[in-house]
Design a protein around this motif. Structure first.
Motif, PDB file in Angstrom:
ATOM      1  N   GLU A 174       0.849  -1.184   0.000  1.00 32.32           N
ATOM      2  CA  GLU A 174       0.000   0.000   0.000  1.00 32.32           C
ATOM      3  C   GLU A 174       0.879   1.227   0.000  1.00 32.32           C
ATOM      4  O   GLU A 174       2.059   1.137   0.294  1.00 32.32           O
ATOM      5  CB  GLU A 174      -0.859   0.036   1.278  1.00 32.32           C
ATOM      6  CG  GLU A 174      -2.061  -0.863   1.235  1.00 32.32           C
ATOM      7  CD  GLU A 174      -2.712  -0.969   2.602  1.00 32.32           C
ATOM      8  OE1 GLU A 174      -2.557  -0.010   3.384  1.00 32.32           O
ATOM      9  OE2 GLU A 174      -3.325  -2.006   2.875  1.00 32.32           O
ATOM     10  N   GLU A 175       0.249   2.380  -0.279  1.00 34.60           N
ATOM     11  CA  GLU A 175       0.990   3.627  -0.200  1.00 34.60           C
ATOM     12  C   GLU A 175       1.605   3.798   1.179  1.00 34.60           C
ATOM     13  O   GLU A 175       1.010   3.405   2.184  1.00 34.60           O
ATOM     14  CB  GLU A 175       0.049   4.804  -0.440  1.00 34.60           C
ATOM     15  CG  GLU A 175      -0.019   5.216  -1.871  1.00 34.60           C
ATOM     16  CD  GLU A 175      -0.658   6.583  -2.042  1.00 34.60           C
ATOM     17  OE1 GLU A 175      -1.051   7.184  -1.028  1.00 34.60           O
ATOM     18  OE2 GLU A 175      -0.763   7.030  -3.186  1.00 34.60           O
TER      19      GLU A 175
ATOM     20  N   HIS B 175       3.287   6.504   3.996  1.00 40.25           N
ATOM     21  CA  HIS B 175       3.397   7.910   4.389  1.00 40.25           C
ATOM     22  C   HIS B 175       4.726   8.118   5.107  1.00 40.25           C
ATOM     23  O   HIS B 175       5.022   7.430   6.072  1.00 40.25           O
ATOM     24  CB  HIS B 175       2.218   8.272   5.311  1.00 40.25           C
ATOM     25  CG  HIS B 175       2.235   9.694   5.747  1.00 40.25           C
ATOM     26  ND1 HIS B 175       1.684  10.117   6.922  1.00 40.25           N
ATOM     27  CD2 HIS B 175       2.752  10.797   5.163  1.00 40.25           C
ATOM     28  CE1 HIS B 175       1.860  11.416   7.050  1.00 40.25           C
ATOM     29  NE2 HIS B 175       2.510  11.853   5.982  1.00 40.25           N
TER      30      HIS B 175
ATOM     31  N   HIS C 253       3.755  10.938   0.374  1.00 43.32           N
ATOM     32  CA  HIS C 253       3.351   9.544   0.170  1.00 43.32           C
ATOM     33  C   HIS C 253       4.215   8.882  -0.886  1.00 43.32           C
ATOM     34  O   HIS C 253       4.539   9.482  -1.895  1.00 43.32           O
ATOM     35  CB  HIS C 253       1.884   9.484  -0.244  1.00 43.32           C
ATOM     36  CG  HIS C 253       0.971   9.818   0.895  1.00 43.32           C
ATOM     37  ND1 HIS C 253       0.442   8.867   1.728  1.00 43.32           N
ATOM     38  CD2 HIS C 253       0.542  11.014   1.365  1.00 43.32           C
ATOM     39  CE1 HIS C 253      -0.286   9.443   2.656  1.00 43.32           C
ATOM     40  NE2 HIS C 253      -0.241  10.758   2.462  1.00 43.32           N
TER      41      HIS C 253
ATOM     42  N   SER D 143       4.271   6.134  -3.682  1.00 41.31           N
ATOM     43  CA  SER D 143       3.252   5.405  -4.441  1.00 41.31           C
ATOM     44  C   SER D 143       3.592   3.921  -4.495  1.00 41.31           C
ATOM     45  O   SER D 143       4.746   3.527  -4.357  1.00 41.31           O
ATOM     46  CB  SER D 143       3.172   5.958  -5.862  1.00 41.31           C
ATOM     47  OG  SER D 143       4.365   5.626  -6.540  1.00 41.31           O
ATOM     48  N   THR D 144       2.581   3.106  -4.684  1.00 40.85           N
ATOM     49  CA  THR D 144       2.823   1.657  -4.746  1.00 40.85           C
ATOM     50  C   THR D 144       3.753   1.313  -5.914  1.00 40.85           C
ATOM     51  O   THR D 144       4.557   0.396  -5.810  1.00 40.85           O
ATOM     52  CB  THR D 144       1.501   0.900  -4.931  1.00 40.85           C
ATOM     53  OG1 THR D 144       0.806   1.489  -6.026  1.00 40.85           O
ATOM     54  CG2 THR D 144       0.648   0.994  -3.685  1.00 40.85           C
TER      55      THR D 144
ATOM     56  N   GLU E 282       6.231   3.051  -7.036  1.00 43.26           N
ATOM     57  CA  GLU E 282       7.620   3.293  -6.625  1.00 43.26           C
ATOM     58  C   GLU E 282       8.106   2.195  -5.681  1.00 43.26           C
ATOM     59  O   GLU E 282       9.238   1.729  -5.767  1.00 43.26           O
ATOM     60  CB  GLU E 282       7.711   4.664  -5.941  1.00 43.26           C
ATOM     61  CG  GLU E 282       9.133   5.167  -5.811  1.00 43.26           C
ATOM     62  CD  GLU E 282       9.179   6.554  -5.177  1.00 43.26           C
ATOM     63  OE1 GLU E 282      10.221   6.886  -4.593  1.00 43.26           O
ATOM     64  OE2 GLU E 282       8.173   7.296  -5.252  1.00 43.26           O
TER      65      GLU E 282
END
Ligand code: HEM
Ligand SMILES: [Cu+2]
Lengths: 654, 117
Positions: free
Chosen positions: A579-580, A582, A635, A637-638, A640
């Motif tokens: 998941e993303e 943070h 955030h 990203s998935t 990345e």
């Protein structure tokens, strides 16, 4: 103008010492080289973005460790100079004043600016990884702690070229350190350098307590924490309770020296020995602050290379909790000879001896862990193995010193010097080396060369014994500590000690070379579990460790989290669960906050209020800016995350 | 930070604030405005200080509102223990007569400052 020049060359710069001129020249050359290299490679921006402003606990940890190694060199040079001066009777290498300054800076630097930051660096690096966290609880504050330490270090270290170094011992006893007997800026450097870096230490303590209590991955209960993390938690607790005492003591003496109070003075109603009392109320817990994390490292290393779960995990934890409590009940053993009376001395004698019990328990835990283990002798393990017998020598002589009546004989002799180096070097320093070599591949993507590491180990370990074992006997022969000339009858042993010191220096040189050599030639790590036998979560990450540490985490249901994962074939990259993420943003504010405090402190050292007050105002301005800083992080990203993990783990990882 | 989500009037804070001011004023009055003997003054302001600390903890520091009450409580007991050790320990260790100005001190068993001040 003339008055200014008189001041500048007469008081501001330290002049008249060939050794200091040498140091000034080498510092100037060193700084020019660093600046030139950074400019040539256009690395300033990189340094600022990737390190100075970084809130990544791994990078902060590495910065701590680099600073600590530099300070080990500085403190080591001090040590070599002392050993040269005391090798033969009638040496004139250092005069008495210079000798006083050198043992003071050696002691202070080794404890405050070498041992503690080295361990704090390793904690920063390893603890969040061990508990499955993405960073510490307060990343911004962590960067701030580092800069407070770094500017404190800078302030303390410039004293020897600007204004003169403190010379009242690392214990800085009143009335010797008071304004009457010691005018000028030197002692102020001690007071404010330690005060400034103490902010950071306290911050680190708070940060790690919260991190360990609140940021553990699901399933990692308190009784499943890796033992190094436990030792960090206990250490952080001691820091939070002990450091305020130092803060207050330093502040009170600052009042004495700069604002004319009479708290520790001989004149008026001052109580000089109250300084000793407060100093050691902090000072004894301090020695546990620098030993407990080392114990934690040895526990990790021994159980890893013995390929066994730690024997007596619970006993280990309770032993540390008891040590933490007792560490606040023994401080008077540092000044039995003050003569507080039979009742007081007996009480503190007994509490001191009691501490040997939980420590003994831990020794048996390590031995029990190795019993029937399949031991291999990689360099981190060598340091851990050498620690046990050497530390026991330090511990046993400690119990000898704990007997108040006997201490009247040993007090302030080389017997004591030998004792505390046996615990500080065989405990703390061996622990730092062991931990650094152990986690080095996770930090830099390659191991340190094992062969050079073994040469380093043997030279340093034998040199250490050749250097410090004779000192016990020098103590029996009556050689006082902090003496700059020796009697002829001490020469044979004292010269032997110096030879040992040179062996240690040679060993350390091999270590420094091995850093360079391994950087050039060592094989690069391709998988996360560098030693192949990792047991804790730190080894479950990919190498290089992604900046967010863990893409995903499984549920844990046992101790030694990574052992369980290996059995079940789990990794920290489960494609389906990504998941993303943070993450907190970097910030340059801590650097400027602490720069402002540095300026204020430098002003106070010289009693220049025109400088101290604006520095303080600047500090509050930067704090104000911070309070309007609404940056909420960013955030990842998935996409990345997939890219990073696959690059680190090889394409087809699942 | 965002745990202060209750948007009601902060009545607890207000009570705490007023109580703190009253207690501080009372302490100042006891110390400066009364003719009580020293022992009574010290005892009185100590008692007020403890009440004051309690107000801080319950009205402002939300010690009852967290889910980690056990840790908080243990921590506070430990903190009071250490503070006690520091204060009482220092008094015990340092009252060995050395600071008895006027005598040569150093190990005599007299009380600190020999009673005349
Ligand atoms: C690396 C090799 C080292 C050598 C050869 C060495 C040598 C010495 C010597 C000769 C003294 C006594 C000076 C005197 O009393 O006249 C001394 C003092 C001291 N050393 Fe070391 N040392 C070493 C490492 C360390 C380390 C690693 C630490 C701490 C982690 C340390 C902490 C101290 C302290 C606290 C003092 C007392 C300073 C004082 O009297 O105020 N030393 N050292
Ligand atoms: Cu001690």
């Amino acid at each position: 103008m003339e008055a200014f020049l008189d001041f500048f060359f007469g008081e501001f710069l330290v002049t008249g010492q060939p050794l200091i001129y040498g140091a000034m020249v080498s510092i100037a050359l060193g700084s020019i080289t660093v600046i030139a290299v950074l400019t040539y490679f256009k690395a300033w921006g990189w340094l600022w973005r990737e390190y100075i402003t970084s809130v990544d606990h791994k990078k902060i940890g590495i910065m701590y460790i680099i600073a600590a190694i530099v300070m080990f060199v500085r403190g080591g040079i001090d040590a070599m100079m002392m050993r040269i001066q005391t090798s033969l009777p009638g040496m004139t290498f250092l005069d008495s004043q210079h000798y006083n300054e050198i043992f003071t800076t050696h002691g202070t630097i080794m404890i405050i600016f070498m041992a503690m930051p080295f361990l704090i660096g390793l904690m920063n690096f390893a603890v969040p990884l061990q508990i499955g966290a993405r960073d510490v609880a307060f990343p911004f504050f962590n960067n701030l702690s580092f800069w407070s330490f770094a500017f404190g270090l800078a302030l303390f270290n410039i004293s020897f070229i600007i204004g003169g170094s403190p010379d009242a011992g690392w214990t800085n006893y009143a009335p010797m350190a008071g304004a009457e007997l010691n005018p000028g800026p030197a002692i102020n450097y001690y007071l404010l350098g330690l005060q400034l870096s103490g902010i950071g230490t306290l911050g680190t303590g708070i940060n790690f307590i919260v991190t360990i209590l609140k940021m553990r991955a699901p399933g990692i209960t308190m009784m499943r924490l890796p033992i190094f993390t436990w030792s960090t938690l206990i250490t952080a607790l001691i820091i939070v309770f002990a450091f305020p005492i130092l803060t207050v003591a330093l502040a009170l003496m600052t009042l004495d020296r700069i604002f004319g109070a009479k708290l520790f003075t001989l004149a008026g109603e001052g109580m000089p020995m109250m300084w000793a009392n407060l100093f050691w109320l902090w000072g004894h817990p301090e020695v546990y602050i620098v030993i407990l994390p080392a114990f934690g490292i040895f526990s990790e290393v021994i159980s890893t290379f013995a390929r066994k779960q730690l024997f007596g995990y619970k006993a280990m934890v309770y032993a540390m909790v008891i040590i933490a409590l007792l560490s606040f009940l023994v401080w008077v053993h540092h000044f039995f000879t003050m003569g507080a009376g039979g009742g007081v001395n007996s009480f503190f004698s007994i509490t001191t001896m009691l501490i040997a019990v939980p420590t003994g328990v831990k020794i048996f835990n390590w031995l029990g862990t190795m019993y029937r283990g399949r031991i291999t002798f990689e360099t981190p393990m060598l340091w851990a193995l050498a620690f046990i017998p050497n530390f026991v020598i330090g511990g046993v002589t400690g119990v000898m010193l704990a007997m108040a009546a006997a201490d009247y004989q040993y007090h302030n002799t080389y017997f004591l010097v030998a004792h505390f180096h046996y615990v500080l070097i065989a405990g703390t320093v061996f622990g730092c080396f062991s931990g650094l070599i152990f986690w080095y591949p996770k930090m830099f993507g390659h191991k340190l060369n094992e062969k050079l590491g073994k040469i380093f180990f043997w030279l340093f370990m034998i040199g250490f014994n050749v250097c410090f074992l004779p000192m016990y006997f020098l103590g029996f022969a009556g050689m006082p500590r902090r003496t700059y000339t020796i009697e002829p009858e001490w020469m044979p042993l004292s010269l032997t000690a110096t030879a040992g010191a040179f062996m240690m220096a040679a060993g350390f040189a091999v270590f420094v070379y091995s850093i360079y050599y391994s950087f050039r030639y060592a094989e690069r790590e391709t998988q996360g579990d560098s030693w192949g036998v990792g047991r804790t979560l730190d080894w479950a990450t990919a190498t290089p460790i992604p900046f967010y540490n863990f893409a995903t985490l499984p549920e844990f249901d046992s101790k030694d989290a990574y052992v369980g994962m290996k059995d079940k074939g789990e990794t920290t990259y489960d494609k389906s669960k990504v998941e993303e993420i943070h993450m907190p943003s970097n910030s340059g504010l801590p650097f400027f906050m602490m720069l402002a405090l540095f300026i204020a402190s430098f002003g106070l050292v010289w009693e220049w209020f025109w400088m101290a007050i604006p520095g303080l105002i600047m500090f509050f301005i930067v704090m104000g800016i911070r309070s309007f800083d609404y940056n909420e992080g960013f955030h990842v990203s998935t996409k990345e995350i997939h890219e990073i993990e696959q690059a680190a783990r090889g394409e087809d990882s699942k | 930070m965002s745990s202060h989500s209750e948007s009601r009037f902060p009545i607890k804070h207000l009570i705490g604030y007023i109580a703190s001011i009253v207690l501080t004023g009372a302490a100042a009055w006891i110390a400066l405005g009364t003719e009580l003997p020293m022992g009574w003054i010290v005892a009185g302001i100590m008692a007020l200080a403890i009440i004051q600390a309690g107000i801080q903890l319950f009205m402002f520091m939300h010690i009852t509102e967290t889910d980690s009450g056990g840790i908080q409580l243990g921590n506070m007991i430990y903190a009071f223990g250490i503070a006690g050790i520091i204060v009482l320990g220092s008094i015990w260790v340092m009252s060995f007569g050395y600071h008895d100005h006027g005598t040569d001190g150093g190990g005599s068993e007299t009380e600190e400052h020999g009673g005349d001040h």
